[in-house]
Design a protein around this motif. Structure first.
Motif, PDB file in Angstrom:
ATOM      1  N   VAL A  75       1.295  -0.691   3.791  1.00  0.00           N
ATOM      2  CA  VAL A  75       1.183   0.152   2.781  1.00  0.00           C
ATOM      3  C   VAL A  75       0.343   1.038   2.920  1.00  0.00           C
ATOM      4  CG1 VAL A  75       0.026  -0.314   0.354  1.00  0.00           C
ATOM      5  CG2 VAL A  75       1.258  -2.352   1.425  1.00  0.00           C
ATOM      6  N   ALA A  76      -0.626   1.273   3.459  1.00  0.00           N
ATOM      7  CA  ALA A  76      -1.504   2.408   3.806  1.00  0.00           C
ATOM      8  C   ALA A  76      -0.523   3.611   4.561  1.00  0.00           C
ATOM      9  CB  ALA A  76      -2.562   2.351   4.959  1.00  0.00           C
TER      10      ALA A  76
ATOM     11  N   ALA B  73       3.088   3.622   3.944  1.00  0.00           N
ATOM     12  CA  ALA B  73       3.729   4.065   3.056  1.00  0.00           C
ATOM     13  C   ALA B  73       3.095   5.072   2.327  1.00  0.00           C
ATOM     14  CB  ALA B  73       4.269   2.720   2.186  1.00  0.00           C
ATOM     15  N   ASN B  74       1.787   4.955   1.702  1.00  0.00           N
ATOM     16  CA  ASN B  74       1.103   5.576   0.642  1.00  0.00           C
ATOM     17  C   ASN B  74       0.855   7.092   1.324  1.00  0.00           C
ATOM     18  OD1 ASN B  74       0.579   3.840  -1.431  1.00  0.00           O
ATOM     19  ND2 ASN B  74      -1.392   3.411  -0.666  1.00  0.00           N
ATOM     20  N   HIS B  75       0.708   7.212   2.719  1.00  0.00           N
ATOM     21  CA  HIS B  75       0.466   8.609   3.338  1.00  0.00           C
ATOM     22  C   HIS B  75       1.794   8.996   3.305  1.00  0.00           C
ATOM     23  CE1 HIS B  75      -3.367   7.358   5.739  1.00  0.00           C
ATOM     24  NE2 HIS B  75      -3.587   8.181   4.667  1.00  0.00           N
ATOM     25  N   GLU B  76       3.052   8.261   3.633  1.00  0.00           N
ATOM     26  CA  GLU B  76       4.086   9.026   3.568  1.00  0.00           C
ATOM     27  C   GLU B  76       4.522   9.567   2.329  1.00  0.00           C
ATOM     28  OE1 GLU B  76       7.198   6.396   4.810  1.00  0.00           O
ATOM     29  OE2 GLU B  76       8.834   7.968   4.664  1.00  0.00           O
ATOM     30  N   ALA B  77       4.126   8.754   1.161  1.00  0.00           N
ATOM     31  CA  ALA B  77       4.265   9.092  -0.081  1.00  0.00           C
ATOM     32  C   ALA B  77       3.816  10.500  -0.774  1.00  0.00           C
ATOM     33  CB  ALA B  77       4.130   8.189  -1.272  1.00  0.00           C
TER      34      ALA B  77
ATOM     35  N   PRO C  40      -5.229   1.930  -0.212  1.00  0.00           N
ATOM     36  CA  PRO C  40      -4.807   1.627   1.051  1.00  0.00           C
ATOM     37  C   PRO C  40      -4.383   3.042   1.544  1.00  0.00           C
ATOM     38  CG  PRO C  40      -3.968  -0.178   0.040  1.00  0.00           C
ATOM     39  CD  PRO C  40      -4.382   0.630  -1.015  1.00  0.00           C
ATOM     40  N   GLY C  41      -5.036   3.396   2.747  1.00  0.00           N
ATOM     41  CA  GLY C  41      -4.750   4.936   3.498  1.00  0.00           C
ATOM     42  C   GLY C  41      -5.496   5.852   2.952  1.00  0.00           C
ATOM     43  N   PHE C  42      -6.416   5.505   1.600  1.00  0.00           N
ATOM     44  CA  PHE C  42      -7.149   6.554   0.838  1.00  0.00           C
ATOM     45  C   PHE C  42      -8.280   5.873   0.635  1.00  0.00           C
ATOM     46  CE2 PHE C  42      -2.711   8.193   0.219  1.00  0.00           C
ATOM     47  CZ  PHE C  42      -2.762   9.186   1.023  1.00  0.00           C
TER      48      PHE C  42
ATOM     49  N   LEU D 174       0.226  11.095  -5.372  1.00  0.00           N
ATOM     50  CA  LEU D 174       1.354  10.246  -5.554  1.00  0.00           C
ATOM     51  C   LEU D 174       2.389  10.171  -6.452  1.00  0.00           C
ATOM     52  CD1 LEU D 174      -1.085   7.337  -4.187  1.00  0.00           C
ATOM     53  CD2 LEU D 174       0.835   8.431  -2.867  1.00  0.00           C
TER      54      LEU D 174
ATOM     55  N   ALA E 136       6.344   5.984  -5.707  1.00  0.00           N
ATOM     56  CA  ALA E 136       7.603   6.718  -5.070  1.00  0.00           C
ATOM     57  C   ALA E 136       7.594   7.544  -3.817  1.00  0.00           C
ATOM     58  CB  ALA E 136       8.299   7.103  -6.345  1.00  0.00           C
ATOM     59  N   THR E 137       8.591   7.206  -2.918  1.00  0.00           N
ATOM     60  CA  THR E 137       8.335   8.341  -1.706  1.00  0.00           C
ATOM     61  C   THR E 137       9.851   8.784  -1.756  1.00  0.00           C
ATOM     62  OG1 THR E 137       7.061   6.574  -0.612  1.00  0.00           O
ATOM     63  CG2 THR E 137       8.403   8.241   0.595  1.00  0.00           C
TER      64      THR E 137
ATOM     65  N   LEU F 119       8.928  -3.215   0.178  1.00  0.00           N
ATOM     66  CA  LEU F 119       8.319  -1.928   0.481  1.00  0.00           C
ATOM     67  C   LEU F 119       8.983  -0.931   0.113  1.00  0.00           C
ATOM     68  CD1 LEU F 119       5.088  -1.389   1.411  1.00  0.00           C
ATOM     69  CD2 LEU F 119       6.103  -1.151   3.415  1.00  0.00           C
TER      70      LEU F 119
END
Lengths: 79, 137
Positions: free
Chosen positions: A51-52, A54-58, B21-23, B52, B90-91, B129
């Motif tokens: 998930v982390a 995916a967040n970075h990619e987004a 998560p990630g931040f 985001l 969304a990505t 995901l």
């Protein structure tokens, strides 16, 4: 990192109210039982990492004109 | 700044007491939204280069029925279902593929009353995901 050696069926405790039990050991796989209060979140680390990532990619690709995007719905395929 | 503007800005602020998560250290975000756009931008206040794309999933992902654990919702002070707004990240896929993916495995829950938010990881529910939606942009 604290390292413990445990045999199948043995347990250990984390703090006062979390108990971990080694249920089953096979080559390459161990099954672990967790007794913990409901407020303790148990999460496989690789899921949090996914998930982390995916967040970075987004976050890397958000600089676009929001109003210019149109989308079509697609029913969810549940895994 | 005029009082009216200040009020509007505050309505759009979203706080993440536990980060995302990630931040992990991100605590405050602003939801930037055009009236007609499908996606909104959740922009980090501490580091404005972080943003985001988010959207409400219901129209884009028919059949999506996430089960949000009570203890996760309690962490952002949710007392009743009407308090919760659900957003998904969304990505945009790398060029030239124009696909957009929605993260249905970890929706962002927002308490619309307190403006506190939390990304909830739905383990063992089977939501993808990367849910692709056809897109033009």
């Amino acid at each position: 990192m604290l390292v413990l050696t445990r045999r199948e069926g043995e347990t250990f405790r984390l703090g006062d109210d979390i108990e971990i039990e080694i249920l089953d050991i096979k080559p390459g796989v161990v099954r672990v039982g967790i007794r913990a209060p409901r407020h303790v979140r148990v999460l496989r680390s690789e899921l949090l990492e996914a998930v982390a990532a995916a967040n970075h990619e987004a976050a890397a690709r958000h600089a676009i004109d929001l109003a210019s995007i149109t989308v079509e719905a697609k029913p969810v395929a549940r895994g | 700044m005029q009082v009216d503007q200040l009020h509007l800005d505050q309505l759009q602020v979203v706080q993440t007491p536990d980060g995302l998560p990630g931040f992990d250290r991100a605590r405050e975000w602003v939801l930037e939204q055009d009236d007609d756009a499908v996606f909104a931008l959740l922009r980090n206040v501490e580091q404005p280069s972080i943003g985001l794309l988010v959207t409400e999933p219901w129209d884009l992902a028919p059949g999506y029925e996430p089960d949000l654990p009570d203890d996760e919702l309690a962490r952002i002070g949710v007392e009743e279902a009407a308090d919760v707004q659900l957003l998904v990240v969304a990505t945009i896929a790398a060029e030239p593929d124009a696909a957009i993916w929605l993260n249905l495995a970890a929706p962002i829950t927002v308490n619309v009353r307190t403006r506190q938010a939390r990304q909830v990881i739905l383990d063992r529910q089977g939501w993808p995901l990367r849910h692709p939606v056809a897109a033009r942009h």
